[in-house]
Design an enzyme around this catalytic site. Sequence first.
Site, PDB file in Angstrom:
ATOM      1  N   GLN A 151      -4.159   2.575  14.979  1.00 33.26           N
ATOM      2  CA  GLN A 151      -3.073   3.106  14.152  1.00 33.26           C
ATOM      3  C   GLN A 151      -2.250   4.160  14.906  1.00 33.26           C
ATOM      4  O   GLN A 151      -1.015   4.137  14.877  1.00 33.26           O
ATOM      5  CB  GLN A 151      -3.672   3.725  12.872  1.00 33.26           C
ATOM      6  CG  GLN A 151      -2.640   4.174  11.847  1.00 33.26           C
ATOM      7  CD  GLN A 151      -3.308   4.744  10.582  1.00 33.26           C
ATOM      8  OE1 GLN A 151      -4.532   4.737  10.456  1.00 33.26           O
ATOM      9  NE2 GLN A 151      -2.504   5.234   9.664  1.00 33.26           N
ATOM     10  N   GLU A 158     -10.036  12.622   7.451  1.00 39.56           N
ATOM     11  CA  GLU A 158      -9.895  13.959   6.871  1.00 39.56           C
ATOM     12  C   GLU A 158     -11.222  14.716   6.873  1.00 39.56           C
ATOM     13  O   GLU A 158     -11.273  15.903   7.176  1.00 39.56           O
ATOM     14  CB  GLU A 158      -9.374  13.846   5.437  1.00 39.56           C
ATOM     15  CG  GLU A 158      -7.951  13.331   5.354  1.00 39.56           C
ATOM     16  CD  GLU A 158      -7.648  12.830   3.954  1.00 39.56           C
ATOM     17  OE1 GLU A 158      -7.216  13.631   3.116  1.00 39.56           O
ATOM     18  OE2 GLU A 158      -7.854  11.626   3.697  1.00 39.56           O
ATOM     19  N   HIS A 174      -3.634  13.886   0.813  1.00 39.96           N
ATOM     20  CA  HIS A 174      -3.956  13.000   1.944  1.00 39.96           C
ATOM     21  C   HIS A 174      -2.807  13.013   2.959  1.00 39.96           C
ATOM     22  O   HIS A 174      -3.033  13.146   4.166  1.00 39.96           O
ATOM     23  CB  HIS A 174      -4.206  11.578   1.433  1.00 39.96           C
ATOM     24  CG  HIS A 174      -4.380  10.567   2.536  1.00 39.96           C
ATOM     25  ND1 HIS A 174      -5.504  10.520   3.332  1.00 39.96           N
ATOM     26  CD2 HIS A 174      -3.564   9.568   2.983  1.00 39.96           C
ATOM     27  CE1 HIS A 174      -5.385   9.527   4.208  1.00 39.96           C
ATOM     28  NE2 HIS A 174      -4.216   8.942   4.023  1.00 39.96           N
ATOM     29  N   GLU A 214      -9.144   4.268  -2.445  1.00 40.44           N
ATOM     30  CA  GLU A 214      -7.876   4.031  -3.129  1.00 40.44           C
ATOM     31  C   GLU A 214      -8.101   3.388  -4.491  1.00 40.44           C
ATOM     32  O   GLU A 214      -9.117   2.736  -4.723  1.00 40.44           O
ATOM     33  CB  GLU A 214      -6.973   3.101  -2.297  1.00 40.44           C
ATOM     34  CG  GLU A 214      -6.703   3.602  -0.894  1.00 40.44           C
ATOM     35  CD  GLU A 214      -5.483   2.946  -0.244  1.00 40.44           C
ATOM     36  OE1 GLU A 214      -4.659   2.351  -0.964  1.00 40.44           O
ATOM     37  OE2 GLU A 214      -5.377   3.044   0.990  1.00 40.44           O
ATOM     38  N   ASP A 274       0.840  -1.205   0.000  1.00 36.00           N
ATOM     39  CA  ASP A 274       0.000   0.000   0.000  1.00 36.00           C
ATOM     40  C   ASP A 274       0.872   1.250   0.000  1.00 36.00           C
ATOM     41  O   ASP A 274       1.656   1.470   0.933  1.00 36.00           O
ATOM     42  CB  ASP A 274      -0.944  -0.005   1.211  1.00 36.00           C
ATOM     43  CG  ASP A 274      -2.112   0.961   1.011  1.00 36.00           C
ATOM     44  OD1 ASP A 274      -2.384   1.336  -0.148  1.00 36.00           O
ATOM     45  OD2 ASP A 274      -2.746   1.335   2.010  1.00 36.00           O
ATOM     46  N   GLU A 279     -10.778   4.070   3.338  1.00 35.22           N
ATOM     47  CA  GLU A 279      -9.832   4.840   2.527  1.00 35.22           C
ATOM     48  C   GLU A 279     -10.141   4.583   1.058  1.00 35.22           C
ATOM     49  O   GLU A 279     -10.160   3.434   0.604  1.00 35.22           O
ATOM     50  CB  GLU A 279      -8.379   4.469   2.859  1.00 35.22           C
ATOM     51  CG  GLU A 279      -7.965   4.926   4.252  1.00 35.22           C
ATOM     52  CD  GLU A 279      -6.460   4.834   4.499  1.00 35.22           C
ATOM     53  OE1 GLU A 279      -5.777   4.055   3.821  1.00 35.22           O
ATOM     54  OE2 GLU A 279      -5.976   5.579   5.395  1.00 35.22           O
ATOM     55  N   LYS A 314      -4.685  -2.046  10.008  1.00 35.81           N
ATOM     56  CA  LYS A 314      -5.034  -2.161   8.591  1.00 35.81           C
ATOM     57  C   LYS A 314      -5.246  -3.600   8.148  1.00 35.81           C
ATOM     58  O   LYS A 314      -5.844  -3.838   7.110  1.00 35.81           O
ATOM     59  CB  LYS A 314      -3.875  -1.610   7.749  1.00 35.81           C
ATOM     60  CG  LYS A 314      -3.476  -0.176   8.067  1.00 35.81           C
ATOM     61  CD  LYS A 314      -4.320   0.778   7.292  1.00 35.81           C
ATOM     62  CE  LYS A 314      -3.743   2.184   7.318  1.00 35.81           C
ATOM     63  NZ  LYS A 314      -4.532   3.083   6.475  1.00 35.81           N
ATOM     64  N   ASP A 362      -9.127   0.501   1.891  1.00 32.08           N
ATOM     65  CA  ASP A 362      -8.193   0.103   2.945  1.00 32.08           C
ATOM     66  C   ASP A 362      -8.794   0.503   4.292  1.00 32.08           C
ATOM     67  O   ASP A 362      -8.470   1.548   4.848  1.00 32.08           O
ATOM     68  CB  ASP A 362      -6.851   0.807   2.693  1.00 32.08           C
ATOM     69  CG  ASP A 362      -5.820   0.491   3.765  1.00 32.08           C
ATOM     70  OD1 ASP A 362      -5.952  -0.545   4.426  1.00 32.08           O
ATOM     71  OD2 ASP A 362      -4.889   1.301   3.933  1.00 32.08           O
ATOM     72  N   ARG A 379      -8.321   3.855  13.252  1.00 28.41           N
ATOM     73  CA  ARG A 379      -7.434   5.008  13.498  1.00 28.41           C
ATOM     74  C   ARG A 379      -6.871   5.055  14.906  1.00 28.41           C
ATOM     75  O   ARG A 379      -5.757   5.545  15.118  1.00 28.41           O
ATOM     76  CB  ARG A 379      -8.187   6.325  13.212  1.00 28.41           C
ATOM     77  CG  ARG A 379      -8.705   6.461  11.798  1.00 28.41           C
ATOM     78  CD  ARG A 379      -7.593   6.429  10.782  1.00 28.41           C
ATOM     79  NE  ARG A 379      -8.101   6.661   9.440  1.00 28.41           N
ATOM     80  CZ  ARG A 379      -7.382   6.436   8.340  1.00 28.41           C
ATOM     81  NH1 ARG A 379      -6.147   5.962   8.423  1.00 28.41           N
ATOM     82  NH2 ARG A 379      -7.896   6.664   7.159  1.00 28.41           N
ATOM     83  N   THR A 408      -4.763   6.506  -0.016  1.00 28.76           N
ATOM     84  CA  THR A 408      -5.994   7.286  -0.100  1.00 28.76           C
ATOM     85  C   THR A 408      -5.838   8.406  -1.105  1.00 28.76           C
ATOM     86  O   THR A 408      -4.888   9.190  -1.025  1.00 28.76           O
ATOM     87  CB  THR A 408      -6.317   7.894   1.275  1.00 28.76           C
ATOM     88  OG1 THR A 408      -6.284   6.846   2.225  1.00 28.76           O
ATOM     89  CG2 THR A 408      -7.665   8.572   1.286  1.00 28.76           C
ATOM     90  N   ARG A 460       0.829  15.346  13.380  1.00 25.73           N
ATOM     91  CA  ARG A 460       2.009  16.178  13.690  1.00 25.73           C
ATOM     92  C   ARG A 460       1.748  17.599  13.214  1.00 25.73           C
ATOM     93  O   ARG A 460       2.253  18.007  12.161  1.00 25.73           O
ATOM     94  CB  ARG A 460       3.259  15.646  12.958  1.00 25.73           C
ATOM     95  CG  ARG A 460       3.746  14.262  13.346  1.00 25.73           C
ATOM     96  CD  ARG A 460       4.911  13.825  12.459  1.00 25.73           C
ATOM     97  NE  ARG A 460       4.537  13.879  11.044  1.00 25.73           N
ATOM     98  CZ  ARG A 460       3.948  12.866  10.393  1.00 25.73           C
ATOM     99  NH1 ARG A 460       3.696  11.752  11.003  1.00 25.73           N
ATOM    100  NH2 ARG A 460       3.622  13.014   9.124  1.00 25.73           N
ATOM    101  N   THR A 517      -9.284  -5.664   3.719  1.00 27.61           N
ATOM    102  CA  THR A 517      -9.100  -4.697   2.635  1.00 27.61           C
ATOM    103  C   THR A 517     -10.004  -5.166   1.500  1.00 27.61           C
ATOM    104  O   THR A 517      -9.886  -6.311   1.066  1.00 27.61           O
ATOM    105  CB  THR A 517      -7.633  -4.673   2.149  1.00 27.61           C
ATOM    106  OG1 THR A 517      -6.777  -4.424   3.267  1.00 27.61           O
ATOM    107  CG2 THR A 517      -7.410  -3.615   1.092  1.00 27.61           C
TER     108      THR A 517
HETATM  109 CA    CA Z   1      -4.065   3.113   2.770  1.00 26.32          CA
END
Ligand code: CA
Length: 434
Positions: free
Chosen positions: A247, A380, A141, A208, A134, A206, A260, A240, A244, A366, A150, A264
């Site tokens: 993650q 997002e 994104h 993709e 991936d 996600e 993840k 995907d 979160r 994504t 961050r 999928t």
């Molecule tokens: Ca992904």
Amino acid sequence: MNETHDPKLRSWVTSAAPGHDFPIQNLPFGIFRRRASGERFRGGVAIGDEILDLGAAWHRGVFPSDVQDIVECCCAPGLNDFMALGPQAWSALRLALSRTLRAGAREEAELRRCLVLQRNAEMALPARCGDYTDFYASVYHATNVGKLFRPDNPLLPNYAWVPIAYHGRSSSLCPSGYAFRRPIGQTMPPEAASPVVQPTRRLDFELEVAVWIGVGNDIGSRVSLEDAERHIFGLGLLNDWSARDVQAWEYQPLGPFLAKSFATTVSPWIVTLEALEPFRVPWEGPNEGAKPLPYLDAPSLRERAAFDVQLEARLQTETMRAKKSEPVRLARTSFRHTYWTVAQMVAHHTMNGCNLRPGDLFGTGTQSGPTSGELGSLLELTEGGKQPFSLGDGETRTFLEDGDTVVLHAWCEKEGSARIGFGTCEGSVLAAIS
Ligand code: CA
């Protein structure tokens, strides 16, 4: 471009009319069997509402002998052998299919006996997938997510130079339509003293693009950017699913793992690069400062290596399903905004001598675009769960709830070309494992 792209072509399969996802200019490949039949899975081509059963067509000997040999490779329960044959064979079969499915073709009577209605079919994964990688190819994104994780340093300096990716699980790739249980994971709630184990509270999708590898390369060899597309069989859709909260707690220092790997979802039909030829656009590339390193750059790439594939994500909740209301749109963007092209992904993936094999799969990461309607994940869309997304009718979401179904769709359209679609990539969330 060749005769198979002619927008004036019509099929004797009348449902394959202009505006359908699967007109005669598309001809995507998948693996199917009749629903509840216990039959062996085999290759098929989507045409209108139907599937042309390639196994049946081979048995009937409909095609010229050189093409019959290619079709024989499509009788297996995965497209891997066909994918391994390479672009000349893919193109030869596409041309034969285009000619025999055309209005007026003398093969019509024979091929009519090889049609299966898509609604009567069960689709499997299109190939036996050995490895799934991936990428993280949308700079929009990456920047949006970086800001959440961050705030002071959203985009790490390597992003401009190196196509970032991680190695995913192929074992939990699911065909479209699969419903999976909400995963349980280890998370660190804010202000908690120690981590907890619980069903994820921040389950996300996600949006993709799936990139299916056709021809592989030997271990120790490298695929140049110029040759990269000859190794790509085609594109599909990929969701995907991401936990979160899991993650956020696990991703440093080595990247995503259990956040993840639980599921999928991929779409059943692979649209070949040849079918996508009319929808090539220049690669937008880095917008500031960084010039790609030579192994990731070529004039041909800048002219035509991106694909203007329209991408859309929709959500249907249990309440909507009960009211029989249509899924609500969450996002709409185009794959043309990708920072790294599919060719760059192949060139980068193999630069160290890593071998790709037929049926390997890439997710592009994504695909979010530059504007607010183009955000390909709830992370997002809700600014990390802080701004609920309105679904209308009083319903909102920060993250996915049990009973939610996410539907991805993609299509290409352009003046002077026949519109082609990818079908859908759907998956649903069930209550957690007890
Ligand atoms: Ca992904």
